[in-house]
Design a protein around this motif. Structure first.
Motif, PDB file in Angstrom:
ATOM      1  N   PHE A 302       0.852  -1.201   0.000  1.00  0.00           N
ATOM      2  CA  PHE A 302       0.000   0.000   0.000  1.00  0.00           C
ATOM      3  C   PHE A 302       0.886   1.248   0.000  1.00  0.00           C
ATOM      4  O   PHE A 302       2.006   1.224   0.527  1.00  0.00           O
ATOM      5  CB  PHE A 302      -0.910   0.020   1.231  1.00  0.00           C
ATOM      6  N   PRO A 303       0.400   2.356  -0.569  1.00  0.00           N
ATOM      7  CA  PRO A 303       1.185   3.602  -0.559  1.00  0.00           C
ATOM      8  C   PRO A 303       1.468   4.061   0.874  1.00  0.00           C
ATOM      9  O   PRO A 303       0.678   3.815   1.788  1.00  0.00           O
ATOM     10  CB  PRO A 303       0.269   4.606  -1.278  1.00  0.00           C
ATOM     11  N   ASP A 304       2.603   4.710   1.059  1.00  0.00           N
ATOM     12  CA  ASP A 304       2.964   5.226   2.378  1.00  0.00           C
ATOM     13  C   ASP A 304       1.927   6.260   2.830  1.00  0.00           C
ATOM     14  O   ASP A 304       1.474   7.095   2.056  1.00  0.00           O
ATOM     15  CB  ASP A 304       4.351   5.879   2.328  1.00  0.00           C
ATOM     16  N   SER A 305       1.538   6.150   4.100  1.00  0.00           N
ATOM     17  CA  SER A 305       0.552   7.071   4.674  1.00  0.00           C
ATOM     18  C   SER A 305       0.641   6.978   6.186  1.00  0.00           C
ATOM     19  O   SER A 305       1.281   6.072   6.736  1.00  0.00           O
ATOM     20  CB  SER A 305      -0.865   6.715   4.221  1.00  0.00           C
ATOM     21  N   GLU A 306      -0.017   7.883   6.874  1.00  0.00           N
ATOM     22  CA  GLU A 306      -0.053   7.827   8.333  1.00  0.00           C
ATOM     23  C   GLU A 306      -0.725   6.547   8.797  1.00  0.00           C
ATOM     24  O   GLU A 306      -0.291   5.922   9.776  1.00  0.00           O
ATOM     25  CB  GLU A 306      -0.798   9.047   8.893  1.00  0.00           C
ATOM     26  N   SER A 307      -1.782   6.122   8.108  1.00  0.00           N
ATOM     27  CA  SER A 307      -2.490   4.894   8.480  1.00  0.00           C
ATOM     28  C   SER A 307      -1.585   3.680   8.341  1.00  0.00           C
ATOM     29  O   SER A 307      -1.579   2.794   9.202  1.00  0.00           O
ATOM     30  CB  SER A 307      -3.727   4.711   7.599  1.00  0.00           C
ATOM     31  N   ARG A 308      -0.809   3.629   7.245  1.00  0.00           N
ATOM     32  CA  ARG A 308       0.087   2.492   7.047  1.00  0.00           C
ATOM     33  C   ARG A 308       1.161   2.458   8.127  1.00  0.00           C
ATOM     34  O   ARG A 308       1.475   1.386   8.676  1.00  0.00           O
ATOM     35  CB  ARG A 308       0.751   2.567   5.664  1.00  0.00           C
ATOM     36  N   ARG A 309       1.712   3.618   8.459  1.00  0.00           N
ATOM     37  CA  ARG A 309       2.747   3.668   9.500  1.00  0.00           C
ATOM     38  C   ARG A 309       2.176   3.287  10.859  1.00  0.00           C
ATOM     39  O   ARG A 309       2.826   2.588  11.651  1.00  0.00           O
ATOM     40  CB  ARG A 309       3.379   5.067   9.542  1.00  0.00           C
ATOM     41  N   SER A 310       0.951   3.711  11.141  1.00  0.00           N
ATOM     42  CA  SER A 310       0.308   3.352  12.417  1.00  0.00           C
ATOM     43  C   SER A 310       0.034   1.846  12.487  1.00  0.00           C
ATOM     44  O   SER A 310       0.216   1.221  13.539  1.00  0.00           O
ATOM     45  CB  SER A 310      -1.002   4.124  12.587  1.00  0.00           C
ATOM     46  N   LEU A 311      -0.403   1.275  11.370  1.00  0.00           N
ATOM     47  CA  LEU A 311      -0.622  -0.178  11.342  1.00  0.00           C
ATOM     48  C   LEU A 311       0.680  -0.928  11.572  1.00  0.00           C
ATOM     49  O   LEU A 311       0.706  -1.937  12.294  1.00  0.00           O
ATOM     50  CB  LEU A 311      -1.235  -0.591  10.004  1.00  0.00           C
ATOM     51  N   GLU A 312       1.746  -0.451  10.983  1.00  0.00           N
ATOM     52  CA  GLU A 312       3.047  -1.103  11.185  1.00  0.00           C
ATOM     53  C   GLU A 312       3.445  -1.054  12.656  1.00  0.00           C
ATOM     54  O   GLU A 312       3.917  -2.055  13.219  1.00  0.00           O
ATOM     55  CB  GLU A 312       4.116  -0.440  10.323  1.00  0.00           C
ATOM     56  N   GLN A 313       3.245   0.098  13.283  1.00  0.00           N
ATOM     57  CA  GLN A 313       3.561   0.219  14.708  1.00  0.00           C
ATOM     58  C   GLN A 313       2.661  -0.678  15.553  1.00  0.00           C
ATOM     59  O   GLN A 313       3.106  -1.262  16.546  1.00  0.00           O
ATOM     60  CB  GLN A 313       3.427   1.675  15.160  1.00  0.00           C
ATOM     61  N   LEU A 314       1.401  -0.813  15.157  1.00  0.00           N
ATOM     62  CA  LEU A 314       0.474  -1.675  15.896  1.00  0.00           C
ATOM     63  C   LEU A 314       0.880  -3.141  15.761  1.00  0.00           C
ATOM     64  O   LEU A 314       0.775  -3.913  16.730  1.00  0.00           O
ATOM     65  CB  LEU A 314      -0.958  -1.463  15.395  1.00  0.00           C
ATOM     66  N   VAL A 315       1.350  -3.530  14.584  1.00  0.00           N
ATOM     67  CA  VAL A 315       1.859  -4.895  14.394  1.00  0.00           C
ATOM     68  C   VAL A 315       3.044  -5.127  15.324  1.00  0.00           C
ATOM     69  O   VAL A 315       3.127  -6.162  15.998  1.00  0.00           O
ATOM     70  CB  VAL A 315       2.271  -5.140  12.924  1.00  0.00           C
ATOM     71  N   ARG A 316       3.954  -4.180  15.365  1.00  0.00           N
ATOM     72  CA  ARG A 316       5.133  -4.338  16.228  1.00  0.00           C
ATOM     73  C   ARG A 316       4.728  -4.415  17.695  1.00  0.00           C
ATOM     74  O   ARG A 316       5.262  -5.226  18.456  1.00  0.00           O
ATOM     75  CB  ARG A 316       6.111  -3.164  16.015  1.00  0.00           C
ATOM     76  N   PHE A 317       3.776  -3.584  18.093  1.00  0.00           N
ATOM     77  CA  PHE A 317       3.298  -3.625  19.479  1.00  0.00           C
ATOM     78  C   PHE A 317       2.691  -5.000  19.792  1.00  0.00           C
ATOM     79  O   PHE A 317       2.926  -5.559  20.871  1.00  0.00           O
ATOM     80  CB  PHE A 317       2.250  -2.533  19.707  1.00  0.00           C
ATOM     81  N   THR A 318       1.947  -5.541  18.849  1.00  0.00           N
ATOM     82  CA  THR A 318       1.257  -6.805  19.055  1.00  0.00           C
ATOM     83  C   THR A 318       2.212  -7.996  19.124  1.00  0.00           C
ATOM     84  O   THR A 318       2.009  -8.911  19.935  1.00  0.00           O
ATOM     85  CB  THR A 318       0.248  -7.042  17.897  1.00  0.00           C
ATOM     86  N   THR A 319       3.241  -7.970  18.306  1.00  0.00           N
ATOM     87  CA  THR A 319       4.123  -9.146  18.189  1.00  0.00           C
ATOM     88  C   THR A 319       5.440  -9.020  18.959  1.00  0.00           C
ATOM     89  O   THR A 319       6.122 -10.018  19.160  1.00  0.00           O
ATOM     90  CB  THR A 319       4.443  -9.429  16.714  1.00  0.00           C
ATOM     91  N   GLU A 320       5.781  -7.800  19.383  1.00  0.00           N
ATOM     92  CA  GLU A 320       7.046  -7.616  20.102  1.00  0.00           C
ATOM     93  C   GLU A 320       6.826  -7.191  21.545  1.00  0.00           C
ATOM     94  O   GLU A 320       7.766  -6.783  22.229  1.00  0.00           O
ATOM     95  CB  GLU A 320       7.902  -6.562  19.373  1.00  0.00           C
ATOM     96  N   ARG A 321       5.578  -7.318  22.010  1.00  0.00           N
ATOM     97  CA  ARG A 321       5.235  -6.891  23.357  1.00  0.00           C
ATOM     98  C   ARG A 321       5.907  -7.798  24.407  1.00  0.00           C
ATOM     99  O   ARG A 321       6.318  -8.907  24.110  1.00  0.00           O
ATOM    100  CB  ARG A 321       3.716  -6.923  23.553  1.00  0.00           C
ATOM    101  N   ASN A 322       5.948  -7.311  25.630  1.00  0.00           N
ATOM    102  CA  ASN A 322       6.519  -8.092  26.726  1.00  0.00           C
ATOM    103  C   ASN A 322       5.473  -8.699  27.638  1.00  0.00           C
ATOM    104  O   ASN A 322       5.785  -9.318  28.646  1.00  0.00           O
ATOM    105  CB  ASN A 322       7.463  -7.214  27.569  1.00  0.00           C
ATOM    106  N   LYS A 323       4.180  -8.485  27.283  1.00  0.00           N
ATOM    107  CA  LYS A 323       3.124  -9.104  28.092  1.00  0.00           C
ATOM    108  C   LYS A 323       1.834  -9.106  27.310  1.00  0.00           C
ATOM    109  O   LYS A 323       1.726  -8.479  26.285  1.00  0.00           O
ATOM    110  CB  LYS A 323       2.932  -8.377  29.421  1.00  0.00           C
TER     111      LYS A 323
END
Length: 323
Positions: A302-323
């Motif tokens: 998908f084209p770069d956008s604020e939504s795409r960057r936020s989704l990427e951060q949400l993926v990282r939060f979901t899969t790299e969390r400590n709890k």
């Protein structure tokens, strides 16, 4: 890594509106039901599922009223399954609070779950959101089948990697997949884009569950007590790998420990140490990152956008969390 509040910031206003609409969607003329649903709303978690849904809609065309109804539908049906799961599992706590069946007993809990399910169905039917209802109903079907598949395999102790992935794809990943697909569909995206977002959510869900399974073996300082899955005789990826990379004699011994630990802390610790020493956690981590990378590959189309960057951060939060 950004905090959940920082990730939520671009859609914070939409989430606030959603929370009010979600409360309204559970209203009833029965005082007992209103007390119980109020208790449920007060103990909602981080709202990660609605965040995936709203950000997916924003990425694929924009958030609208259908998006809000889709988010409420997902949360109603998911909450219904959680209430029923606590009854099935004889669980008296959820997220550190008493479960509905602990406070109001099984009969009322089952009826509350049925009520929430019917509310979700009616919300979609009354607004002609049949495309969203189909997506979420498919997820609920998969969640039920995944739970039953796991129960069957736990009894026979014959879970291998393909079966493990079948279970978590249905039990966990299908719900996150439905959030991303609903978000895209609510924004008016075409079928190909909806399917792409569904697959994106499925990859995230699988990575999320692998990470959660790793917590059982004490990979970080987390709130989840060690050995919960082992106590319930659940065979997860770290253990599957370890059993497949040891001698037949040791494999037989560890399987016997899993079957007959009788909540003995020493036996459970022995299983945990076996998994750690045999490389089970390193393998699970590599597989989690593989699914995370596959999700990013879909997202980055998908084209770069604020939504795409936020989704990427949400993926990282979901899969790299400590709890």
């Amino acid at each position: 890594m950004l905090s959940i509040d920082e990730i939520k910031r671009p859609i914070a206003a939409e989430i606030d509106v959603f929370e009010e609409k979600f409360k309204t969607s559970m209203q009833s003329s029965v005082p007992l039901l209103d007390r119980i649903t109020h208790y449920i709303v007060k103990r909602k978690g981080k709202q990660i599922r609605p965040m995936f849904l709203f950000l997916s809609a924003s990425l694929c065309g924009g958030i609208n009223e259908s998006t809000h109804r889709g988010a409420a539908l997902v949360e109603l049906l998911h909450t219904a399954t959680l209430v029923h799961d606590d009854v099935v599992d004889n669980s008296y706590q959820r997220r550190g609070f008493f479960s509905i069946n602990a406070l109001w007993k099984n009969k009322i809990a089952v009826l509350v779950g049925d009520f929430l399910l019917s509310k979700g169905l009616l919300l979609s039917i009354e607004n002609n959101d049949f495309h969203l209802l189909k997506i979420v109903s498919e997820a609920v079907r998969q969640m039920s089948e995944g739970e039953l598949l796991q129960i069957e395999k736990v009894r026979r102790m014959d879970i291998d990697e393909p079966v493990y992935y079948d279970v978590i794809r249905q039990k966990t990943a299908s719900l996150i997949a439905s959030c991303c697909a609903c978000g895209a569909a609510s924004s008016g995206a075409d079928d190909a884009t909806v399917e792409k977002m569904r697959l994106f959510g499925e990859k995230i869900g699988i990575a999320f569950q692998i990470k959660d399974d790793m917590f059982d073996f004490g990979t970080d300082d987390v709130g989840k007590p060690l050995g919960i899955d082992i106590k319930e005789k659940k065979i997860t990826l770290p253990l599957i790998y370890a059993l497949n990379h040891t001698t037949p004699t040791e494999k037989k011994r560890v399987i016997n420990l899993v079957k007959n630990h009788n909540d003995d802390a020493q036996k459970i610790a022995e299983i945990i140490n076996f998994v750690k020493q045999t490389g089970g956690l390193e393998y699970a981590e590599s597989q989690m990152k593989l699914y995370q990378d596959e999700a990013f590959e879909i997202l980055h189309a998908f084209p770069d956008s604020e939504s795409r960057r936020s989704l990427e951060q949400l993926v990282r939060f979901t899969t790299e969390r400590n709890k």
